[in-house]
Design an enzyme around this catalytic site. Structure first.
Site, PDB file in Angstrom:
ATOM      1  CE1 TYR A 177      -3.100  -0.895  12.578  1.00  0.00           C
ATOM      2  CE2 TYR A 177      -3.286   1.364  11.817  1.00  0.00           C
ATOM      3  CZ  TYR A 177      -3.662   0.041  11.743  1.00  0.00           C
ATOM      4  OH  TYR A 177      -4.589  -0.355  10.815  1.00  0.00           O
ATOM      5  CG  ASP A 230      -1.689   1.215   1.491  1.00  0.00           C
ATOM      6  OD1 ASP A 230      -1.504   2.192   0.737  1.00  0.00           O
ATOM      7  OD2 ASP A 230      -2.502   1.213   2.434  1.00  0.00           O
ATOM      8  CE  LYS A 283      -4.821  -6.093  12.301  1.00  0.00           C
ATOM      9  NZ  LYS A 283      -4.013  -6.724  13.326  1.00  0.00           N
ATOM     10  CG  ASP A 310      -5.440   0.490   1.230  1.00  0.00           C
ATOM     11  OD1 ASP A 310      -5.279  -0.744   1.220  1.00  0.00           O
ATOM     12  OD2 ASP A 310      -5.463   1.148   2.285  1.00  0.00           O
TER      13      ASP A 310
END
Ligand code: F6R
Ligand code: MG
Ligand code: MG
Length: 365
Positions: free
Chosen positions: A228, A12, A231, A52
């Site tokens: 973070y 991404d 995912k 994305d």
């Protein structure tokens, strides 16, 4: 016969709009890069996206973990990133965790699934691509495809499948791996892969043919980045027919959407919705998580396809079930099990809130 390598590398590098899809200029930039710089390296390629994530599906004869192929993919993502920055797309360059390429794209952010094999007289393969979820999302369907006779009739009927399959499972926390011989070690296998946040099926091997049958991308972006990032939105390659699951047996597990981790902010459980390329744009609560399945016939390494399997009306009902599940999960709002468990929220605001309140925490008498 020389061997062919199928490499699927994804990243991404900027969303259009938000985290929902990929702008066509990025796909064009990646395609253009593979077209011009892949000459002499690639046999064939196909560039696409799910949500994305840009998916580079490439064939060559250089084997897995080849530096030139990984560099080519890295530079294709850089070319797409430049376009994402120019258009001020969201999260431009998001998955490229390093400033420079160093030999192997693994560990630098992008997801990688690669296998090398001798092309059979006819070689049908499926590339599964998911968005808004993690590598463990493949555990359940891989178990169904390669170990569940209620899913895969071939395990009972096809003499070339009857001996079963070996599952290579990776522990993504401890960086260890173990191979389970199935069917006799099925119950042991399930102890581990029933916990998909930690244990992931990396590859599956046919015990009769002694050949690789499936392989997935298993990196954990957040563990690599230490924060973070998103995912991992994993990919999976499955070889089909003639001693491997039939195409329809490989697709069947997705007819009943299973629950995966990911969705909004990578922090929620929800259904994995199978969809065709036209529908691979997660919107509702940034989801629900999507999976696409592209079929190809390989012909001397050429990718004949794709066939967009989940565009079939036979998966309409799975989509309907996934939508009903999404309604139900959403009604839970910020409560578990819709929201992930605490240990999975490690890289979100949760530790900060805990830190802020530390001084006010009193022992219970
Ligand atoms: C999930 C995902 C999105 C974002 C969400 C918030 O993998 O990418 O759900 O987490 O849109 O994004 P930021 O924090 O970038 O505003
Ligand atoms: Mg994104
Ligand atoms: Mg994504």
């Amino acid at each position: 016969m020389s061997k062919v390598t199928l490499s699927v590398i994804k990243a991404d590098v900027g969303g259009f709009v938000g985290h929902s899809s990929v702008h066509q200029n990025l796909l064009a930039a990646a395609k253009d890069h593979l077209e011009t710089r892949g000459k002499g390296l690639l046999i064939d390629f196909h560039v696409d996206h799910v949500g994305d994530d840009i998916e580079l599906i490439m064939t060559h004869s250089l084997g897995v973990d080849n530096e030139d192929i990984h560099k080519l993919a890295w530079d294709a993502f850089l070319a797409a990133t430049a376009e994402a920055k120019r258009l001020k797309l969201y999260g431009a360059g998001q998955d490229l965790l390093s400033d420079s390429f160093s030999g192997n794209i693994k560990g630098l952010g992008p997801g990688v699934a690669e296998m090398e094999f001798e092309e059979r007289p006819s070689e049908p393969v499926i590339v599964f691509m998911a968005d808004k979820t993690e590598p463990g999302a493949w555990n359940y369907p891989l178990y169904k495809m390669f170990a569940d006779p209620f899913n895969t009739a071939g395990l009972v009927i096809d003499p070339k499948m009857h001996k079963g399959f070996d599952f290579e499972v990776h522990d993504l926390i401890e960086h260890k791996k173990v191979v389970f011989h199935c069917p006799e070690e099925l119950y042991d296998l399930l102890v581990f892969i029933g916990a998909p946040g930690r244990y992931c099926v990396k590859s599956v091997y046919s015990r009769t043919l002694g050949e690789i049958a499936a392989t997935s991308s298993t990196q954990r972006l957040n563990l690599m980045a230490g924060r973070y990032v998103g995912k991992d939105d994993p990919v999976l390659i499955v070889r089909c027919q003639s001693g491997m699951p039939a195409v329809g047996e490989a697709l069947e597990p997705f007819s009943k959407p299973h629950i995966v981790a990911g969705w909004m902010r990578g922090s929620h459980h929800g259904p994995l919705m199978p969809c065709g390329a036209e529908q691979a744009i997660p919107t509702r609560f940034d989801g629900p998580p999507r999976v696409m399945a592209f079929g190809f016939q390989l012909s001397q390494g050429k990718l004949i396809g794709p066939q967009d399997f989940f565009a079939d009306v036979a998966f309409d009902r799975a989509r309907q079930i996934a939508n009903e599940m999404a309604d139900y999960f959403r009604s839970m709002g910020p409560f578990e099990p819709h929201r992930l468990g605490l240990e999975e929220l490690e890289y979100t605001t949760m530790p900060e809130v805990l830190k802020k309140l530390a001084g006010r925490m009193e022992p219970i008498e």
